[in-house]
Write a protein that holds these residues in place. Structure first.
Motif, PDB file in Angstrom:
ATOM      1  N   HIS A  38       8.168  11.749   2.443  1.00 54.64           N
ATOM      2  CA  HIS A  38       8.879  10.733   3.218  1.00 54.64           C
ATOM      3  C   HIS A  38       7.910   9.696   3.787  1.00 54.64           C
ATOM      4  CE1 HIS A  38      12.751  10.196   5.656  1.00 54.64           C
ATOM      5  NE2 HIS A  38      11.978   9.180   5.988  1.00 54.64           N
ATOM      6  N   VAL A  40       7.001   7.107   6.325  1.00 54.02           N
ATOM      7  CA  VAL A  40       7.492   6.851   7.682  1.00 54.02           C
ATOM      8  C   VAL A  40       6.881   5.597   8.299  1.00 54.02           C
ATOM      9  CG1 VAL A  40       8.112   9.233   8.209  1.00 54.02           C
ATOM     10  CG2 VAL A  40       5.768   8.446   8.624  1.00 54.02           C
ATOM     11  N   SER A  41       5.886   5.000   7.629  1.00 54.14           N
ATOM     12  CA  SER A  41       5.258   3.798   8.182  1.00 54.14           C
ATOM     13  C   SER A  41       4.667   2.957   7.061  1.00 54.14           C
ATOM     14  CB  SER A  41       4.152   4.173   9.178  1.00 54.14           C
ATOM     15  OG  SER A  41       3.457   3.016   9.628  1.00 54.14           O
ATOM     16  N   TRP A  42       4.841   1.649   7.186  1.00 50.93           N
ATOM     17  CA  TRP A  42       4.172   0.686   6.308  1.00 50.93           C
ATOM     18  C   TRP A  42       3.824  -0.544   7.136  1.00 50.93           C
ATOM     19  CZ3 TRP A  42       7.049  -3.537   3.356  1.00 50.93           C
ATOM     20  CH2 TRP A  42       6.119  -4.403   2.747  1.00 50.93           C
ATOM     21  N   GLU A  49       4.677  -3.312  11.769  1.00 51.54           N
ATOM     22  CA  GLU A  49       5.461  -2.258  11.129  1.00 51.54           C
ATOM     23  C   GLU A  49       6.705  -2.853  10.445  1.00 51.54           C
ATOM     24  OE1 GLU A  49       6.428   0.712   9.390  1.00 51.54           O
ATOM     25  OE2 GLU A  49       4.937   1.338  10.906  1.00 51.54           O
ATOM     26  N   LEU A  51       8.990  -0.758   8.604  1.00 44.64           N
ATOM     27  CA  LEU A  51      10.030   0.247   8.451  1.00 44.64           C
ATOM     28  C   LEU A  51      10.574   0.683   9.804  1.00 44.64           C
ATOM     29  CD1 LEU A  51       8.363   2.523   5.737  1.00 44.64           C
ATOM     30  CD2 LEU A  51       9.922   0.591   5.386  1.00 44.64           C
ATOM     31  N   LEU A  53      12.049   3.688  12.039  1.00 47.05           N
ATOM     32  CA  LEU A  53      12.081   5.139  12.175  1.00 47.05           C
ATOM     33  C   LEU A  53      12.753   5.477  13.495  1.00 47.05           C
ATOM     34  CD1 LEU A  53      11.127   7.813  10.827  1.00 47.05           C
ATOM     35  CD2 LEU A  53       9.070   7.643  12.252  1.00 47.05           C
ATOM     36  N   GLY A  68      12.552   5.306   7.836  1.00 45.35           N
ATOM     37  CA  GLY A  68      11.499   5.286   6.833  1.00 45.35           C
ATOM     38  C   GLY A  68      12.069   5.123   5.435  1.00 45.35           C
ATOM     39  N   THR A 160      15.533   2.992   1.791  1.00 41.57           N
ATOM     40  CA  THR A 160      14.578   2.258   2.622  1.00 41.57           C
ATOM     41  C   THR A 160      15.231   1.612   3.846  1.00 41.57           C
ATOM     42  OG1 THR A 160      13.354   1.796   0.600  1.00 41.57           O
ATOM     43  CG2 THR A 160      12.777   0.508   2.546  1.00 41.57           C
TER      44      THR A 160
END
Length: 287
Positions: A38, A40-42, A49, A51, A53, A68, A160
C-alpha cells in the motif's frame, strides 16, 4: 517484521508498520507499506504530499487502510463472491527490491498466493507492484502472473486517493465521449455518457468510466496533475460526499472535502489469464 522479507532490502517503518521508503536523488519520495503493498505517501521533488490518507485509518492484520493507493485484486468492490475489493489489500507483501537507477527511486513488492487466499479463490498467482519515482512523476505498475495450471479471470485497480483543496471546485478533463456506470446512491440513471470534456463534482460521485484509453487532467486553483494508464481500460471516479463520508467509520466526516479518487482499473471486461501468462497495468501520475 515478516520472516520472508528480502534481507538485502532496508526497511523503515510508518506508524509502526514495516515500510519501504523510497527517495530519489532530486528529493522525490514515496512510502509503501508491506501491509497490502500500500502506497501511503508520494511527495514530488520540491513539492507537497499528493495522496490523501485518513487520520482514522486502521492498520495491522486484516485491516484495509483508508487512503493512499490500495491494490485491488482479483475482485473490484462487491462484484463477486470474494471479500470486498479482493484478497491482497489486507495481507502482508514481501519487499524484494529497493534501488536508485538512472535518477529514479524504485521499489518492488511481491505477493504470492497461499492457503489463506486459496480458501476464497482456488488459483495460484503472483503479484508484483513496482513503484518508480523521480521529479514530479510517480509510476505504479501492477503485474499479475498465473503460476497455476488452470486459467482464471480477474478485476484489478489502483484505488488512488488524490489530495485536493476542494473537490467541488476541481475539474477532471479527458473523459468526453466515455460511457460510464453510475453507482452513486442518488443516481437517476445507472448508465450514461460523458458529453462535456470537463467533469465537475456537485455531490457524491461513484462512476466507472469504460474504455478511457487517454490521459486525464485534474485541475484546481494553483494546481494541475495528469493521470495516464496502460493496461487499465477503465477509470473510477469516487468521492462519497458529505452524506457518504458520515457513514464511513475510518473517515472523518469532513474528509470528503480533501480528496478525489481517480482509479486506474480493469472492471468492465475482466482479464482472462491462461496458465504461465502475465498481465501488467500501469498508472502514471505527474504533479
Amino acid at each position: 517484521m515478516s520472516e520472508d522479507l528480502n534481507p538485502a532490502v532496508a526497511l523503515g517503518s510508518f506508524l509502526g508498520q514495516p515500510a519501504l521508503r523510497l527517495r530519489a536523488p532530486d528529493g522525490a519520495s514515496a512510502t509503501v507499506l508491506l501491509h497490502g503493498g500500500h502506497v501511503v505517501s508520494w511527495i514530488p521533488a520540491g513539492g507537497e504530499e499528493q495522496l490523501y490518507l485518513s487520520p482514522d485509518a486502521k492498520y495491522g492484520a486484516g485491516a484495509a487502510i483508508r487512503g493512499g493507493v490500495p491494490v485491488i485484486f482479483p475482485q473490484f468492490n462487491e462484484r463477486g463472491p470474494l471479500p470486498r475489493h479482493g484478497l491482497v489489500r489486507t495481507r502482508s507483501w514481501q519487499a524484494t527490491e529497493s534501488v536508485v537507477r538512472a535518477g529514479h527511486a524504485i521499489g518492488v513488492l511481491r505477493f504470492t498466493d497461499d492457503i489463506a487466499t486459496r480458501v476464497h479463490w482456488p488459483y495460484r498467482f503472483e503479484l508484483e507492484l513496482t513503484v518508480s519515482l523521480a521529479g514530479k512523476e510517480l509510476d505504479l505498475e501492477l503485474a499479475v502472473t498465473n503460476t497455476g495450471d488452470k486459467p482464471f479471470s480477474f478485476q484489478a485497480a489502483l484505488h488512488t486517493y488524490l489530495r485536493c483543496i476542494d473537490p467541488t471546485k476541481l475539474q477532471v478533463e479527458g473523459l468526453q465521449g466515455c460511457d460510464f456506470e453510475d453507482n452513486a446512491p442518488d443516481a437517476t440513471h445507472k448508465t450514461g455518457q460523458q458529453w462535456g470534456d470537463v467533469l465537475t463534482l456537485a455531490g457524491p460521485i461513484d462512476r466507472v468510466y469504460r474504455q478511457v484509453n487517454r490521459a486525464l487532467t485534474l485541475r484546481e486553483i494553483g494546481r494541475k496533475a495528469s493521470i495516464a494508464m496502460q493496461g487499465f481500460d477503465d477509470v473510477v471516479i469516487w468521492n462519497p460526499g458529505e452524506s457518504g463520508a458520515a457513514k464511513i467509520t475510518d473517515l472523518p466526516d469532513d474528509a470528503w472535502q480533501h480528496f478525489l479518487c481517480i482509479e486506474a482499473a480493469r472492471i468492465a471486461e475482466p482479464v482472462q489469464l491462461p496458465p504461465g501468462e502475465e498481465w501488467a497495468g500501469m498508472q502514471h501520475l505527474r504533479a
